[in-house]
Design a protein around this motif. Structure first.
Motif, PDB file in Angstrom:
ATOM      1  N   VAL A   1      74.877  48.018  68.868  1.00  0.00           N
ATOM      2  CA  VAL A   1      75.796  47.074  68.216  1.00  0.00           C
ATOM      3  C   VAL A   1      75.037  46.512  67.018  1.00  0.00           C
ATOM      4  O   VAL A   1      73.983  45.905  67.174  1.00  0.00           O
ATOM      5  N   PHE A   2      75.579  46.768  65.827  1.00  0.00           N
ATOM      6  CA  PHE A   2      74.874  46.384  64.609  1.00  0.00           C
ATOM      7  C   PHE A   2      75.069  44.903  64.282  1.00  0.00           C
ATOM      8  O   PHE A   2      75.992  44.260  64.767  1.00  0.00           O
ATOM      9  N   GLN A   3      74.178  44.435  63.407  1.00  0.00           N
ATOM     10  CA  GLN A   3      74.209  43.030  62.980  1.00  0.00           C
ATOM     11  C   GLN A   3      75.555  42.688  62.330  1.00  0.00           C
ATOM     12  O   GLN A   3      76.155  41.669  62.614  1.00  0.00           O
ATOM     13  N   GLU A   4      75.977  43.579  61.436  1.00  0.00           N
ATOM     14  CA  GLU A   4      77.308  43.390  60.839  1.00  0.00           C
ATOM     15  C   GLU A   4      78.262  44.312  61.589  1.00  0.00           C
ATOM     16  O   GLU A   4      77.907  45.443  61.889  1.00  0.00           O
ATOM     17  N   HIS A   5      79.441  43.814  61.864  1.00  0.00           N
ATOM     18  CA  HIS A   5      80.361  44.619  62.657  1.00  0.00           C
ATOM     19  C   HIS A   5      80.652  45.928  61.922  1.00  0.00           C
ATOM     20  O   HIS A   5      80.659  45.973  60.690  1.00  0.00           O
ATOM     21  N   THR A   6      80.841  46.987  62.665  1.00  0.00           N
ATOM     22  CA  THR A   6      81.124  48.282  62.038  1.00  0.00           C
ATOM     23  C   THR A   6      82.469  48.797  62.550  1.00  0.00           C
ATOM     24  O   THR A   6      82.610  49.962  62.892  1.00  0.00           O
ATOM     25  N   LEU A   7      83.433  47.903  62.590  1.00  0.00           N
ATOM     26  CA  LEU A   7      84.771  48.322  63.018  1.00  0.00           C
ATOM     27  C   LEU A   7      85.436  49.061  61.864  1.00  0.00           C
ATOM     28  O   LEU A   7      85.293  48.670  60.707  1.00  0.00           O
ATOM     29  N   PHE A   8      86.175  50.109  62.196  1.00  0.00           N
ATOM     30  CA  PHE A   8      86.840  50.878  61.152  1.00  0.00           C
ATOM     31  C   PHE A   8      88.132  50.153  60.766  1.00  0.00           C
ATOM     32  O   PHE A   8      89.000  49.933  61.613  1.00  0.00           O
ATOM     33  N   PRO A   9      88.264  49.780  59.500  1.00  0.00           N
ATOM     34  CA  PRO A   9      89.379  48.902  59.108  1.00  0.00           C
ATOM     35  C   PRO A   9      90.754  49.534  59.238  1.00  0.00           C
ATOM     36  O   PRO A   9      91.751  48.820  59.278  1.00  0.00           O
ATOM     37  N   TRP A  10      90.818  50.882  59.290  1.00  0.00           N
ATOM     38  CA  TRP A  10      92.128  51.544  59.385  1.00  0.00           C
ATOM     39  C   TRP A  10      92.595  51.707  60.833  1.00  0.00           C
ATOM     40  O   TRP A  10      93.681  52.214  61.067  1.00  0.00           O
ATOM     41  N   LEU A  11      91.767  51.281  61.792  1.00  0.00           N
ATOM     42  CA  LEU A  11      92.149  51.383  63.203  1.00  0.00           C
ATOM     43  C   LEU A  11      92.318  49.993  63.792  1.00  0.00           C
ATOM     44  O   LEU A  11      91.592  49.066  63.405  1.00  0.00           O
TER      45      LEU A  11
ATOM     46  N   SER B   1      81.004  49.747  72.570  1.00  0.00           N
ATOM     47  CA  SER B   1      79.750  50.271  73.134  1.00  0.00           C
ATOM     48  C   SER B   1      79.810  50.333  74.655  1.00  0.00           C
ATOM     49  O   SER B   1      79.250  51.239  75.261  1.00  0.00           O
ATOM     50  N   LEU B   2      80.511  49.373  75.264  1.00  0.00           N
ATOM     51  CA  LEU B   2      80.617  49.364  76.730  1.00  0.00           C
ATOM     52  C   LEU B   2      81.482  50.523  77.225  1.00  0.00           C
ATOM     53  O   LEU B   2      81.191  51.123  78.252  1.00  0.00           O
ATOM     54  N   ALA B   3      82.537  50.818  76.456  1.00  0.00           N
ATOM     55  CA  ALA B   3      83.507  51.823  76.906  1.00  0.00           C
ATOM     56  C   ALA B   3      82.878  53.200  77.063  1.00  0.00           C
ATOM     57  O   ALA B   3      83.296  53.984  77.905  1.00  0.00           O
ATOM     58  N   VAL B   4      81.871  53.508  76.238  1.00  0.00           N
ATOM     59  CA  VAL B   4      81.332  54.880  76.255  1.00  0.00           C
ATOM     60  C   VAL B   4      80.286  55.123  77.349  1.00  0.00           C
ATOM     61  O   VAL B   4      79.711  56.203  77.429  1.00  0.00           O
ATOM     62  N   ASP B   5      80.034  54.107  78.180  1.00  0.00           N
ATOM     63  CA  ASP B   5      79.135  54.303  79.326  1.00  0.00           C
ATOM     64  C   ASP B   5      77.736  54.753  78.944  1.00  0.00           C
ATOM     65  O   ASP B   5      77.202  55.716  79.487  1.00  0.00           O
ATOM     66  N   SER B   6      77.132  54.053  78.023  1.00  0.00           N
ATOM     67  CA  SER B   6      75.760  54.406  77.656  1.00  0.00           C
ATOM     68  C   SER B   6      74.809  53.861  78.727  1.00  0.00           C
ATOM     69  O   SER B   6      75.189  53.012  79.540  1.00  0.00           O
ATOM     70  N   GLU B   7      73.579  54.343  78.712  1.00  0.00           N
ATOM     71  CA  GLU B   7      72.598  53.849  79.683  1.00  0.00           C
ATOM     72  C   GLU B   7      71.840  52.646  79.132  1.00  0.00           C
ATOM     73  O   GLU B   7      71.408  51.780  79.876  1.00  0.00           O
ATOM     74  N   ILE B   8      71.656  52.654  77.823  1.00  0.00           N
ATOM     75  CA  ILE B   8      70.911  51.549  77.192  1.00  0.00           C
ATOM     76  C   ILE B   8      71.758  50.982  76.054  1.00  0.00           C
ATOM     77  O   ILE B   8      72.360  51.735  75.275  1.00  0.00           O
ATOM     78  N   LEU B   9      71.810  49.667  75.966  1.00  0.00           N
ATOM     79  CA  LEU B   9      72.574  49.010  74.908  1.00  0.00           C
ATOM     80  C   LEU B   9      71.604  48.282  73.981  1.00  0.00           C
ATOM     81  O   LEU B   9      70.824  47.431  74.426  1.00  0.00           O
ATOM     82  N   LEU B  10      71.622  48.650  72.702  1.00  0.00           N
ATOM     83  CA  LEU B  10      70.755  48.001  71.713  1.00  0.00           C
ATOM     84  C   LEU B  10      71.600  47.027  70.904  1.00  0.00           C
ATOM     85  O   LEU B  10      72.682  47.384  70.424  1.00  0.00           O
ATOM     86  N   LEU B  11      71.117  45.812  70.736  1.00  0.00           N
ATOM     87  CA  LEU B  11      71.892  44.791  70.015  1.00  0.00           C
ATOM     88  C   LEU B  11      71.051  44.221  68.873  1.00  0.00           C
ATOM     89  O   LEU B  11      70.022  43.595  69.105  1.00  0.00           O
ATOM     90  N   ASP B  12      71.496  44.472  67.666  1.00  0.00           N
ATOM     91  CA  ASP B  12      70.732  44.046  66.490  1.00  0.00           C
ATOM     92  C   ASP B  12      71.279  42.721  65.944  1.00  0.00           C
ATOM     93  O   ASP B  12      72.171  42.723  65.111  1.00  0.00           O
TER      94      ASP B  12
ATOM     95  N   ARG C   1      79.707  55.801  48.672  1.00  0.00           N
ATOM     96  CA  ARG C   1      79.879  54.369  48.992  1.00  0.00           C
ATOM     97  C   ARG C   1      80.272  54.117  50.454  1.00  0.00           C
ATOM     98  O   ARG C   1      80.370  52.963  50.859  1.00  0.00           O
ATOM     99  N   VAL C   2      80.498  55.173  51.224  1.00  0.00           N
ATOM    100  CA  VAL C   2      80.859  54.973  52.643  1.00  0.00           C
ATOM    101  C   VAL C   2      79.678  54.285  53.350  1.00  0.00           C
ATOM    102  O   VAL C   2      78.552  54.776  53.273  1.00  0.00           O
ATOM    103  N   PRO C   3      79.891  53.132  53.990  1.00  0.00           N
ATOM    104  CA  PRO C   3      78.774  52.421  54.613  1.00  0.00           C
ATOM    105  C   PRO C   3      78.033  53.298  55.631  1.00  0.00           C
ATOM    106  O   PRO C   3      78.662  53.943  56.473  1.00  0.00           O
ATOM    107  N   THR C   4      76.695  53.310  55.509  1.00  0.00           N
ATOM    108  CA  THR C   4      75.866  54.145  56.402  1.00  0.00           C
ATOM    109  C   THR C   4      76.117  53.773  57.860  1.00  0.00           C
ATOM    110  O   THR C   4      76.098  54.639  58.734  1.00  0.00           O
ATOM    111  N   ASN C   5      76.339  52.490  58.111  1.00  0.00           N
ATOM    112  CA  ASN C   5      76.544  52.061  59.497  1.00  0.00           C
ATOM    113  C   ASN C   5      77.804  52.676  60.124  1.00  0.00           C
ATOM    114  O   ASN C   5      77.866  52.835  61.334  1.00  0.00           O
ATOM    115  N   TYR C   6      78.809  53.006  59.305  1.00  0.00           N
ATOM    116  CA  TYR C   6      80.001  53.693  59.830  1.00  0.00           C
ATOM    117  C   TYR C   6      79.594  55.062  60.379  1.00  0.00           C
ATOM    118  O   TYR C   6      80.050  55.485  61.439  1.00  0.00           O
ATOM    119  N   ILE C   7      78.761  55.741  59.595  1.00  0.00           N
ATOM    120  CA  ILE C   7      78.347  57.095  59.983  1.00  0.00           C
ATOM    121  C   ILE C   7      77.436  57.012  61.215  1.00  0.00           C
ATOM    122  O   ILE C   7      77.586  57.779  62.166  1.00  0.00           O
TER     123      ILE C   7
END
Lengths: 252, 264
Positions: free
Chosen positions: A85-95, A152-163, B158-164
């Protein structure tokens, strides 16, 4: 299978733009082991290389020297078993929220009926089931981070990294999400690694605390903070450790 | 609080008012005796009736076409050329972005061809395709394709690296990441540029119709010139302006409806 992530003498440098010979070390000789159910908090001042270490642990960056082993195999690339889980959210805006959480399943080509329950369960865990049709631009900062967490929870990972996922949130929201993380750890029995520069958060959430210091950063201190006195933020032991660590970081 | 000039109705009202002033001024200037300007630029009351008197038909004999046919044929040409350029530029932009080497070798060529005015392609198009729809579509395509391809490559960067990173972390293969992350990320930016390029494409197709083709809105103006009929010229110009504006609004609607998100 018991998950295990191990760093052996890992160093990381980046090349300066000036030329090939100027290699600037960010991390040096990191030795670290993350065992099953560990909740490791990595603490250090801004710019120490905490996020770099987390990216190395997730396979997003390759170590310049040293090796990282995941489940006794060399970690060569990004794997869904270690989610981030990144520091800035990485949600896809079209979904919308639901589609964002289901994104990992869609990438694997699964049918909706096969993963719907899993997605709903993750959304309920983070308290956003009723917001599943909203788009990211309709969510607050805290909600966005909760969606990232649910994904991140949905995909059933073994380790969760939180930045530093809560760094941009206000104190109340931060505390709510801290509680959420603890309940996730209890329910999902995942190993977690949280990077933070907030001393209180590091002691409260972690079972093991790692203090990064210096340039290049080295592990200055590793301590067990799993005992019950460190789960009460107003206990004497908690406050004493908090003061000690804050002094160390300030001095650094 | 929303300011008055941000309100949709007020903006529409202001536009309506400015057009009304223009038309009133235009009409009044004709009443000032024998004004030589109004002989070249007849007022709306003079050239609009031409449309009704001719039963919406323009041209001579077998070459005459209704105004609807002229609008339709021009729109088909411009929209076909733009659609091909849009799809083509995304495909070529994606392919070029796959390799640093192909980008290094091909982008300079694109950068040299992109500034060539679409009308410069008319003689070549006439030689290759002869007089017909393909010529007009080719000219529109050439006017838009190269700029859009360069824009596609820039958007991919310009696609944010974090998306990839996120998609890879969720188990996405390279192909899936291109399909489900990179393409949706670049579509709004490329479509916005397509809309901005519409004016260039519109001018290109009209130029093609004026220079070589026998039908379409550009031909309406040329027929007016050949017949020394300034009413017909002004009528053609007005229809070109109104149709162009309408298409721009339609593209804006598509942009807001289907490509509304921003990755920044």
């Amino acid at each position: 299978m018991k998950s295990n992530l191990k760093c052996i003498n890992v160093s990381k440098y980046f090349r300066n733009n000036n030329g090939f010979k100027n290699q600037e070390y960010v991390l040096k000789d990191i030795k670290l082991e993350i065992k099953e159910n560990d909740f490791i908090t990595i603490l250090g001042p801004s710019g120490t290389g905490k996020s770099t270490l987390l990216k190395l642990l997730g396979g997003f960056l390759k170590p310049s020297t040293g090796t990282i082993y995941f489940n006794n195999k060399k970690l060569e690339k990004i794997t869904p078993l270690i989610s981030m889980v990144f520091q800035e959210h990485t949600l896809f805006p079209w979904l919308n929220v639901e589609e964002n959480v289901a994104f990992g399943f869609d990438l694997k080509g699964l049918r909706r009926k096969d993963y719907r329950d899993k997605v709903n369960e993750s959304l309920e865990q983070v308290g956003l089931f009723n917001s599943k049709n909203l788009f990211p631009h309709q969510l607050s900062g805290g909600m966005k981070q909760r969606v990232s967490l649910a994904r991140s929870l949905a995909v059933d990972s073994e380790i969760l990294l939180l930045d530093e996922p809560f760094s941009s949130l206000d104190i109340q929201l931060r505390r709510n999400l801290q509680k959420l993380l603890l309940s996730i750890k209890k329910d999902y029995k995942k190993s977690m690694v949280l990077v933070t520069h907030n001393v209180e958060e590091a002691i409260l959430l972690g079972s093991k605390l790692i203090l990064l210091e210096g340039k290049p950063a080295i592990i200055k201190n590793q301590m067990d903070v799993s005992c019950s006195s460190y789960s009460d933020r107003y206990s004497q032991e908690f406050l004493a450790l908090q003061k000690d660590l804050e002094t160390k970081i300030e001095f650094n | 609080m929303e300011k008055i000039y941000e309100r949709k109705f007020f903006r529409f009202f202001c536009g309506f008012l400015s057009f009304s002033f223009l038309i009133i001024f235009w009409e009044l200037s004709d009443n000032q005796g024998n004004n030589p300007v109004t002989q070249v630029l007849p007022p709306p009351s003079q050239f609009l009736p031409v449309l009704f008197e001719s039963d919406f038909k323009i041209g001579l004999g077998s070459q005459s076409a209704t105004i609807y046919q002229s609008i339709t044929i021009t729109l088909i040409r411009v929209l076909s050329g733009m659609s091909l350029a849009f799809v083509g530029s995304i495909i070529v932009g994606l392919l070029l972005s796959l390799s640093k080497w192909s980008e290094l070798f091909f982008v300079p060529i694109l950068s040299v061809i992109a500034p060539i005015a679409p009308i410069a392609w008319v003689p070549i198009a006439l030689v290759i395709f002869g007089i017909g729809n393909l010529t007009a579509i080719f000219i529109v395509f050439m006017g838009v394709f190269f700029t859009l391809t360069i824009a596609t490559i820039a958007e991919i960067k310009r696609v944010p690296t974090n998306y990839i990173f996120t998609a890879a972390n969720l188990g996405g293969s390279k192909f899936k990441i291109w399909k489900s992350v990179i393409i949706p990320s670049i579509l709004p930016g490329v479509f916005t540029l397509l809309r901005l390029n519409f004016i260039a494409a519109w001018m290109a197709v009209l130029a093609a119709e004026m220079t070589g083709l026998r039908d379409g809105l550009g031909t309406v103006v040329m027929t007016g010139r050949n017949l020394f009929n300034s009413n017909l010229i002004l009528l053609g110009i007005c229809i070109i302006g109104i149709t162009g504006f309408a298409v721009d609004r339609i593209l804006l609607f598509i942009q807001n409806k289907f490509f509304w998100w921003s990755t920044n």
